[in-house]
Design a protein around this motif. Structure first.
Motif, PDB file in Angstrom:
ATOM      1  N   GLY A 305       0.871  -1.520   0.024  1.00 34.24           N
ATOM      2  CA  GLY A 305      -0.039  -0.284  -0.049  1.00 34.24           C
ATOM      3  C   GLY A 305       0.680   1.445  -0.136  1.00 34.24           C
ATOM      4  O   GLY A 305       0.203   2.250  -0.520  1.00 34.24           O
ATOM      5  N   LEU A 306       1.843   0.718   0.566  1.00 32.58           N
ATOM      6  CA  LEU A 306       3.088   2.485   0.768  1.00 32.58           C
ATOM      7  C   LEU A 306       3.587   2.616  -0.408  1.00 32.58           C
ATOM      8  O   LEU A 306       3.418   3.800  -0.918  1.00 32.58           O
ATOM      9  N   LYS A 307       3.574   1.823  -0.883  1.00 27.83           N
ATOM     10  CA  LYS A 307       4.825   1.461  -2.649  1.00 27.83           C
ATOM     11  C   LYS A 307       3.614   2.664  -3.275  1.00 27.83           C
ATOM     12  O   LYS A 307       3.893   3.323  -4.300  1.00 27.83           O
ATOM     13  N   ASN A 308       1.881   1.808  -3.886  1.00 28.85           N
ATOM     14  CA  ASN A 308       1.108   2.558  -4.586  1.00 28.85           C
ATOM     15  C   ASN A 308       0.720   3.999  -4.212  1.00 28.85           C
ATOM     16  O   ASN A 308       1.116   4.518  -5.224  1.00 28.85           O
ATOM     17  N   TYR A 309       0.957   4.584  -2.698  1.00 30.22           N
ATOM     18  CA  TYR A 309       0.495   5.882  -2.624  1.00 30.22           C
ATOM     19  C   TYR A 309       0.725   6.647  -1.648  1.00 30.22           C
ATOM     20  O   TYR A 309       1.043   7.420  -1.505  1.00 30.22           O
ATOM     21  N   ASN A 310       2.442   6.427  -1.529  1.00 29.53           N
ATOM     22  CA  ASN A 310       3.187   7.664  -1.387  1.00 29.53           C
ATOM     23  C   ASN A 310       4.661   7.667  -1.567  1.00 29.53           C
ATOM     24  O   ASN A 310       5.188   6.285  -2.487  1.00 29.53           O
ATOM     25  N   THR A 311       5.123   8.249  -1.517  1.00 34.50           N
ATOM     26  CA  THR A 311       7.564   8.303  -2.104  1.00 34.50           C
ATOM     27  C   THR A 311       7.469   7.811  -0.836  1.00 34.50           C
ATOM     28  O   THR A 311       6.581   7.669   0.387  1.00 34.50           O
ATOM     29  N   HIS A 312       8.568   6.322  -0.982  1.00 38.49           N
ATOM     30  CA  HIS A 312       9.005   5.875  -0.343  1.00 38.49           C
ATOM     31  C   HIS A 312       9.999   4.751  -0.187  1.00 38.49           C
ATOM     32  O   HIS A 312      11.201   5.420  -1.899  1.00 38.49           O
ATOM     33  N   GLN A 313      10.732   4.451  -0.093  1.00 35.03           N
ATOM     34  CA  GLN A 313      11.996   4.068   0.184  1.00 35.03           C
ATOM     35  C   GLN A 313      11.917   2.388   0.703  1.00 35.03           C
ATOM     36  O   GLN A 313      11.926   2.621   2.206  1.00 35.03           O
ATOM     37  N   ILE A 314      12.148   0.944   0.224  1.00 38.30           N
ATOM     38  CA  ILE A 314      12.005   0.379   0.882  1.00 38.30           C
ATOM     39  C   ILE A 314      13.902  -0.738   1.447  1.00 38.30           C
ATOM     40  O   ILE A 314      13.838  -1.276   0.208  1.00 38.30           O
ATOM     41  N   LEU A 315      13.865  -1.036   3.093  1.00 43.96           N
ATOM     42  CA  LEU A 315      15.512  -1.434   3.128  1.00 43.96           C
ATOM     43  C   LEU A 315      15.450  -2.970   3.025  1.00 43.96           C
ATOM     44  O   LEU A 315      13.934  -3.371   3.365  1.00 43.96           O
ATOM     45  N   THR A 316      15.778  -3.595   3.753  1.00 45.08           N
ATOM     46  CA  THR A 316      16.112  -4.800   3.980  1.00 45.08           C
ATOM     47  C   THR A 316      16.515  -4.352   5.351  1.00 45.08           C
ATOM     48  O   THR A 316      16.988  -3.602   6.145  1.00 45.08           O
ATOM     49  N   PRO A 317      16.035  -5.619   6.408  1.00 41.62           N
ATOM     50  CA  PRO A 317      16.246  -5.255   8.213  1.00 41.62           C
ATOM     51  C   PRO A 317      17.701  -4.770   8.193  1.00 41.62           C
ATOM     52  O   PRO A 317      18.213  -3.961   9.165  1.00 41.62           O
ATOM     53  N   GLN A 318      18.325  -5.722   7.219  1.00 39.58           N
ATOM     54  CA  GLN A 318      19.816  -5.365   7.491  1.00 39.58           C
ATOM     55  C   GLN A 318      20.732  -4.152   7.124  1.00 39.58           C
ATOM     56  O   GLN A 318      21.432  -3.654   7.353  1.00 39.58           O
ATOM     57  N   GLU A 319      20.043  -3.454   6.060  1.00 34.58           N
ATOM     58  CA  GLU A 319      20.112  -2.408   5.583  1.00 34.58           C
ATOM     59  C   GLU A 319      20.150  -1.078   7.094  1.00 34.58           C
ATOM     60  O   GLU A 319      20.917   0.064   6.917  1.00 34.58           O
ATOM     61  N   LEU A 320      19.022  -1.916   7.467  1.00 35.56           N
ATOM     62  CA  LEU A 320      18.751  -0.353   8.311  1.00 35.56           C
ATOM     63  C   LEU A 320      19.422  -0.642   9.549  1.00 35.56           C
ATOM     64  O   LEU A 320      19.975   0.711  10.244  1.00 35.56           O
ATOM     65  N   PHE A 321      19.696  -1.797   9.746  1.00 36.47           N
ATOM     66  CA  PHE A 321      20.002  -2.096  10.836  1.00 36.47           C
ATOM     67  C   PHE A 321      21.878  -2.297  11.022  1.00 36.47           C
ATOM     68  O   PHE A 321      22.878  -1.862  12.365  1.00 36.47           O
ATOM     69  N   ASN A 322      22.222  -2.517  10.207  1.00 40.74           N
ATOM     70  CA  ASN A 322      23.675  -3.106  10.223  1.00 40.74           C
ATOM     71  C   ASN A 322      24.586  -2.840   9.391  1.00 40.74           C
ATOM     72  O   ASN A 322      25.592  -1.985   9.143  1.00 40.74           O
ATOM     73  N   GLY A 323      23.597  -1.625   8.847  1.00 42.71           N
ATOM     74  CA  GLY A 323      24.717  -0.503   7.105  1.00 42.71           C
ATOM     75  C   GLY A 323      24.768   0.321   7.661  1.00 42.71           C
ATOM     76  O   GLY A 323      24.635   0.905   8.903  1.00 42.71           O
ATOM     77  N   ASN A 324      25.572   1.588   7.296  1.00 47.39           N
ATOM     78  CA  ASN A 324      25.941   2.944   7.110  1.00 47.39           C
ATOM     79  C   ASN A 324      25.324   3.923   7.589  1.00 47.39           C
ATOM     80  O   ASN A 324      25.313   4.906   6.888  1.00 47.39           O
ATOM     81  N   TRP A 325      23.751   3.572   6.728  1.00 46.46           N
ATOM     82  CA  TRP A 325      23.094   4.699   6.504  1.00 46.46           C
ATOM     83  C   TRP A 325      23.220   5.674   5.195  1.00 46.46           C
ATOM     84  O   TRP A 325      22.605   6.669   5.435  1.00 46.46           O
ATOM     85  N   GLU A 326      23.856   5.154   4.389  1.00 46.43           N
ATOM     86  CA  GLU A 326      23.808   5.653   3.456  1.00 46.43           C
ATOM     87  C   GLU A 326      22.686   5.805   2.663  1.00 46.43           C
ATOM     88  O   GLU A 326      22.851   6.980   1.249  1.00 46.43           O
ATOM     89  N   PHE A 327      21.407   4.751   2.893  1.00 45.45           N
ATOM     90  CA  PHE A 327      20.327   4.941   1.756  1.00 45.45           C
ATOM     91  C   PHE A 327      19.641   6.290   2.019  1.00 45.45           C
ATOM     92  O   PHE A 327      18.913   6.684   1.540  1.00 45.45           O
ATOM     93  N   LEU A 328      20.631   7.379   3.235  1.00 35.13           N
ATOM     94  CA  LEU A 328      19.974   8.198   3.316  1.00 35.13           C
ATOM     95  C   LEU A 328      20.201   9.697   2.260  1.00 35.13           C
ATOM     96  O   LEU A 328      19.394  10.293   1.647  1.00 35.13           O
ATOM     97  N   HIS A 329      21.240   9.432   1.258  1.00 38.61           N
ATOM     98  CA  HIS A 329      21.371  10.141   0.337  1.00 38.61           C
ATOM     99  C   HIS A 329      21.007   9.895  -0.685  1.00 38.61           C
ATOM    100  O   HIS A 329      21.312  10.143  -2.267  1.00 38.61           O
ATOM    101  N   GLN A 330      20.757   8.362  -1.039  1.00 43.92           N
ATOM    102  CA  GLN A 330      19.743   8.298  -2.349  1.00 43.92           C
ATOM    103  C   GLN A 330      18.300   8.687  -2.546  1.00 43.92           C
ATOM    104  O   GLN A 330      17.422   8.737  -1.448  1.00 43.92           O
TER     105      GLN A 330
END
Length: 362
Positions: A305-330
């Motif tokens: 539903g989020l994908k259909n109706y809002n601007t979004h970014q879908i991460l894996t749990p690994q990316e959120l909990f163990n990544g370096n949060w570079e997704f903020l720049h994407q």
């Protein structure tokens, strides 16, 4: 003249169900102040008062439990199964107690989100039960299989006793339920202007570098807060009182402020999958960053539903909990649907309830 009396039963799981149902209750009260609201939930009164300005009766009762959790993602299935079996054993006394209360207080209608015993109370008391949700607990338990399947069957039978189901967006099919009425998004609206929020809380970063982190009433133990030191020119708004006191953190400690009050000053919300957060962000057109979640069946419908109706970014749990949060720049992804989603859920449910209660006047 007797006041119309509405009994509102809320599932005993986290804060999300209480917040979204209290938003509808508040709309009912604004449109028809004479309606007496009986809020039946173990959620704390202060949370309900964040949404409902006027008077209401708070009846702290639990008729379900959702899932036993250590935080907003860690689930204890064994403890959940034990407690569900206890509720099943005690259902007759629970039902008798509530039927007695409902009759003594001349309740005319039950609105439930989504404790499965509520339709059974209503039928025994001889009044209608209208439910509102994007999912039923039978979906979650059935997905776990094994010993949860007979529990899910029992819950489905209870839900079938309901008289009407307001189906919220981001929903599972709910095909087993009678009399489904699709409604728009529900949720709270900000109580303060963006300028007031910035001034009160000292938010100085530009909107594109202001982020709201919200993970439900239980919080999350594994958020890698320390990694956010590497974003010194950003500001992160957090409600988690156990978060470290970082220079770029604004910790919200005053209970009268809600996540939705901060959304308009943020460029995005980072959250676990949750209807309340997704709905309120989508109501305000605030992008959402979230994670996939394979162990909770509702999550797949929420993320879709989020994908259909809002601007979004879908991460894996690994990316959120163990990544370096570079997704903020994407870059974020745009909504798939070009048609906007309906945003009138609070009003649609409230008006339908008020119309019914007016027909019950004697």
């Amino acid at each position: 003249m007797n006041r119309p009396i509405l009994y509102i039963a809320i599932t005993n799981h986290g804060f999300g169900h209480a917040a979204r149902t209290a938003s509808v209750a508040a709309t009912i009260q604004k449109l028809c102040p004479e309606v007496l609201l009986i809020m039946v939930t173990t959620a704390p009164r202060w949370l309900l008062e964040c949404y409902i300005d006027g008077d209401f009766i708070h009846r702290p009762r639990a008729f379900d439990l959702g899932v036993v959790q250590a935080d907003s993602l860690k689930m204890d299935k064994e403890a959940t199964l034990t407690k569900l079996r206890d509720i099943k054993k005690q259902q007759n006394s629970l039902i008798a107690s509530e039927v007695n209360f409902i009759r003594q207080n001349r309740v005319q209608l039950i609105l439930a989100d989504v404790p499965f015993l509520a339709p059974v109370f209503a039928k025994a008391a001889g009044i209608p039960c209208w439910m509102m949700s994007n999912f039923g607990w039978d979906l979650v338990y059935r997905d776990w299989g094994g010993e949860f399947v007979p529990i899910a069957d029992w819950i489905s039978e209870c839900y079938r006793e309901s008289d009407r189901w307001f189906r919220l967006p981001f929903h599972e099919p709910l095909q087993a339920f009678p009399h489904i009425i699709d409604v728009g998004l529900t949720g709270g609206t900000p109580r303060y202007s963006a300028d007031e929020i910035r001034s009160i809380w000292g938010i100085t970063a530009p909107q594109d570098k202001t982020i709201l982190l919200t993970f439900g009433g239980l919080g999350l133990q594994q958020i890698p807060y320390e990694k956010l030191r590497h974003f010194p020119d950003w500001q992160f708004i957090v409600f988690d009182q156990t978060a470290p006191d970082l220079a770029n953190f604004i910790k919200i400690h005053d209970r009268k402020y809600r996540p939705v009050d901060f959304m308009p000053v943020c460029s995005r919300v980072i959250s676990k999958p949750g209807y309340g957060t997704f709905a309120e962000a989508t109501l305000l057109d605030i992008p959402v960053v979230t994670i996939t979640r394979d162990d909770f069946a509702e999550a797949a419908f929420l993320v879709e539903g989020l994908k259909n109706y809002n601007t979004h970014q879908i991460l894996t749990p690994q990316e959120l909990f163990n990544g370096n949060w570079e997704f903020l720049h994407q870059p974020m992804q745009p909504a798939k649907q070009t048609q906007p989603i309906a945003k009138d859920g609070n009003q649609a449910i409230a008006q339908t309830i008020i119309n019914y209660l007016h027909t019950q006047k004697t």
